[in-house]
Design a protein around this motif. Sequence first.
Motif, PDB file in Angstrom:
ATOM      1  N   ARG A   1      13.201   5.529   8.422  1.00 50.38           N
ATOM      2  CA  ARG A   1      14.452   5.660   7.684  1.00 50.38           C
ATOM      3  C   ARG A   1      14.146   6.326   6.358  1.00 50.38           C
ATOM      4  NH1 ARG A   1      15.716  -0.680   5.992  1.00 50.38           N
ATOM      5  NH2 ARG A   1      13.887  -0.961   4.655  1.00 50.38           N
ATOM      6  N   GLN A   2      15.097   7.013   5.806  1.00 47.54           N
ATOM      7  CA  GLN A   2      14.892   7.725   4.545  1.00 47.54           C
ATOM      8  C   GLN A   2      14.652   6.709   3.440  1.00 47.54           C
ATOM      9  OE1 GLN A   2      15.619  11.160   5.323  1.00 47.54           O
ATOM     10  NE2 GLN A   2      14.271  11.655   3.598  1.00 47.54           N
ATOM     11  N   HIS A   3      13.606   6.950   2.644  1.00 40.58           N
ATOM     12  CA  HIS A   3      13.311   6.040   1.538  1.00 40.58           C
ATOM     13  C   HIS A   3      14.228   6.347   0.367  1.00 40.58           C
ATOM     14  CE1 HIS A   3      11.214   3.615  -1.355  1.00 40.58           C
ATOM     15  NE2 HIS A   3      10.997   4.661  -2.132  1.00 40.58           N
ATOM     16  N   THR A   4      14.793   5.310  -0.199  1.00 37.59           N
ATOM     17  CA  THR A   4      15.638   5.464  -1.385  1.00 37.59           C
ATOM     18  C   THR A   4      15.079   4.627  -2.493  1.00 37.59           C
ATOM     19  OG1 THR A   4      17.073   3.656  -0.607  1.00 37.59           O
ATOM     20  CG2 THR A   4      17.731   5.917  -0.057  1.00 37.59           C
ATOM     21  N   VAL A   5      15.096   5.147  -3.691  1.00 38.88           N
ATOM     22  CA  VAL A   5      14.538   4.454  -4.866  1.00 38.88           C
ATOM     23  C   VAL A   5      15.514   3.388  -5.342  1.00 38.88           C
ATOM     24  CG1 VAL A   5      13.665   4.726  -7.193  1.00 38.88           C
ATOM     25  CG2 VAL A   5      13.273   6.518  -5.518  1.00 38.88           C
TER      26      VAL A   5
ATOM     27  N   SER B   1       6.314   9.267   0.558  1.00 37.83           N
ATOM     28  CA  SER B   1       7.317   9.391  -0.505  1.00 37.83           C
ATOM     29  C   SER B   1       8.729   9.471   0.057  1.00 37.83           C
ATOM     30  CB  SER B   1       7.033  10.639  -1.351  1.00 37.83           C
ATOM     31  OG  SER B   1       5.786  10.535  -2.010  1.00 37.83           O
ATOM     32  N   ASP B   2       8.870  10.008   1.262  1.00 36.78           N
ATOM     33  CA  ASP B   2      10.207  10.286   1.806  1.00 36.78           C
ATOM     34  C   ASP B   2      10.722   9.243   2.789  1.00 36.78           C
ATOM     35  OD1 ASP B   2      10.126  12.535   0.301  1.00 36.78           O
ATOM     36  OD2 ASP B   2      10.074  13.968   1.958  1.00 36.78           O
ATOM     37  N   PHE B   3       9.813   8.443   3.406  1.00 39.73           N
ATOM     38  CA  PHE B   3      10.254   7.602   4.517  1.00 39.73           C
ATOM     39  C   PHE B   3       9.691   6.183   4.447  1.00 39.73           C
ATOM     40  CE2 PHE B   3      10.050  11.999   6.079  1.00 39.73           C
ATOM     41  CZ  PHE B   3      11.380  12.184   6.446  1.00 39.73           C
TER      42      PHE B   3
ATOM     43  N   ILE C   1       0.844  -1.196   0.000  1.00 40.46           N
ATOM     44  CA  ILE C   1       0.000   0.000   0.000  1.00 40.46           C
ATOM     45  C   ILE C   1       0.881   1.248   0.000  1.00 40.46           C
ATOM     46  CG2 ILE C   1      -1.724   1.315   1.289  1.00 40.46           C
ATOM     47  CD1 ILE C   1      -2.903  -1.177   0.125  1.00 40.46           C
ATOM     48  N   LEU C   2       1.946   1.214   0.784  1.00 37.79           N
ATOM     49  CA  LEU C   2       2.896   2.324   0.828  1.00 37.79           C
ATOM     50  C   LEU C   2       3.477   2.578  -0.555  1.00 37.79           C
ATOM     51  CD1 LEU C   2       4.387   4.300   2.762  1.00 37.79           C
ATOM     52  CD2 LEU C   2       6.090   2.501   3.113  1.00 37.79           C
ATOM     53  N   GLN C   3       3.828   1.516  -1.249  1.00 39.40           N
ATOM     54  CA  GLN C   3       4.417   1.671  -2.579  1.00 39.40           C
ATOM     55  C   GLN C   3       3.415   2.224  -3.579  1.00 39.40           C
ATOM     56  OE1 GLN C   3       7.722   1.304  -3.285  1.00 39.40           O
ATOM     57  NE2 GLN C   3       7.086   2.312  -5.184  1.00 39.40           N
ATOM     58  N   ARG C   4       2.167   1.824  -3.458  1.00 38.54           N
ATOM     59  CA  ARG C   4       1.153   2.359  -4.383  1.00 38.54           C
ATOM     60  C   ARG C   4       0.951   3.860  -4.186  1.00 38.54           C
ATOM     61  NH1 ARG C   4      -4.222  -1.177  -4.382  1.00 38.54           N
ATOM     62  NH2 ARG C   4      -4.757   0.357  -6.008  1.00 38.54           N
ATOM     63  N   ILE C   5       1.048   4.328  -2.948  1.00 39.68           N
ATOM     64  CA  ILE C   5       0.988   5.777  -2.712  1.00 39.68           C
ATOM     65  C   ILE C   5       2.171   6.448  -3.402  1.00 39.68           C
ATOM     66  CG2 ILE C   5       1.170   7.586  -0.964  1.00 39.68           C
ATOM     67  CD1 ILE C   5      -0.365   5.787   0.949  1.00 39.68           C
ATOM     68  N   ARG C   6       3.364   5.906  -3.210  1.00 35.72           N
ATOM     69  CA  ARG C   6       4.555   6.489  -3.839  1.00 35.72           C
ATOM     70  C   ARG C   6       4.426   6.528  -5.354  1.00 35.72           C
ATOM     71  NH1 ARG C   6       8.449   2.848   0.019  1.00 35.72           N
ATOM     72  NH2 ARG C   6       8.603   4.317   1.770  1.00 35.72           N
ATOM     73  N   ASP C   7       3.929   5.440  -5.923  1.00 35.55           N
ATOM     74  CA  ASP C   7       3.794   5.387  -7.379  1.00 35.55           C
ATOM     75  C   ASP C   7       2.801   6.434  -7.871  1.00 35.55           C
ATOM     76  OD1 ASP C   7       5.569   3.276  -7.387  1.00 35.55           O
ATOM     77  OD2 ASP C   7       4.016   1.723  -7.581  1.00 35.55           O
TER      78      ASP C   7
END
Length: 463
Positions: A459-463, A428-430, A295-301
């Motif tokens: 933690r900081q999200h990195t792509v 998007s950031d964490f 779900i977190l990834q779908r928000i980021r996308d």
Amino acid sequence: MLAELARETYVPPRPALLPPVAALVRTMRRGDGNLLNLLPAAAYRKRACELGYSRRSIKLFNDPELVRQIMGDDGSLFPKSDLMVGALEELIGTSIFVTDGEIWARQRRMIEPAFSMMRLNLAFAAMEGAVETYTRKLSRLAVTGDEFSLDFAMSELTADIICRAVFSVPLSSGVARDIFEDFAIFERNTGQVKVWRLIVDPAWKKVRQADDVLAACERIRSHIGSLIDTHLGDGVGKYNDIASAVIASRDAQTGEAFTRDELIDQLGVFFLAGHETTASALTWAFYILAQQPDILQRIRDEVAEQTGGEPLTFDVVKKLTFTRSVFRETMRLYPPLTFMPRVAMDRANIGGFKVRKGALIMISPWTLHRHELYWEKPDVFDPDRFMPRREKDILKGSFIPFGSGPHTCVGAGFATIEAVLILARLASDFDFRIESHDTVRPAARMTTRPAKEIFMSVRQHTV
């Protein structure tokens, strides 16, 4: 496939379903004021049922049509509950949240323009500023790995947003902590959540609040009064915010403005309900996102697709359909206002169900939103049920996190834009981590909160 199956079957915390007597015994034994424990299994299956056994009678209504009838009353037959008014009047006086009839209508007419879409567009800059400030704070915590209270984090962030949007100034963390702690005192100890009073007291019995509650209310009102004073006297005309709009508002019939005490009442509702209810929902949203990485990834996308790497704007936030659906599904499972109580001024027949004079008429978004008659897999977290292709299947009146009919919360649009921005930016950031997620359980007092504070690390999200 496994991720999809896990998402479709994820059931976040809820109380165990018990028969009525067992639910009452559970509530009394725990003695923590958690009104969710009072709800029997029948509350999630029937159109109406009795809650426990009480001197005055407590009737819960779940039928959407009957809810509309009760909530649409002008206050002559089903005014806001005497318990709710008694619990809140020391904090928010005779504000729009506790009044009925013509007094409520006058207040609503004077306040509503301050929350128009044009005002929300102006307020968005305040939201952006607060979120940017808090993102920098979380970035520092991401480096150290220190745990922090998710409950307080969301209260601090939403209080800062409200303060900037309503009063044009940021809220210092010290004041935020003061208000958070004072509201916690108020919420834990106010008379509305003393379960034994629901059972043994007669209708309309005046209940004096405890000294610590009265002191907490006085401190909160003092903080809000000081903020209002910056907009009065020499401050009139210097600001273009929600407070200035309410101060400038005039009664269409008398031409009168709100007095200073009335301003503390009305703006106090915006400040406290506006940040506390949204903070409650966001606490649950980030708790869930920590358990549901897909779900977190779908928000980021979605954010990446809509922004193209550019900053979030007001118009873009309105297009974040899935992110908004995550917020709405969280509000379905954890509505900030667990109960919206009314009281019967006389004997009445509501859809064939008889209620006696003085009976508490309970409208519960919690049970309505989890009702087996209206929702498929009601306890499963499934934000796709609010996406356009499925939203049309939701029964009208079965989703009321902001109230119903003319009493729908005036700040609903503000809260939604605010929450979607926060979810989009922080997701998007964490990345989020909660170690003790198995011990989390919901509690309903004034709002639906975790029974104990949830501690999180990022933690900081990195792509």
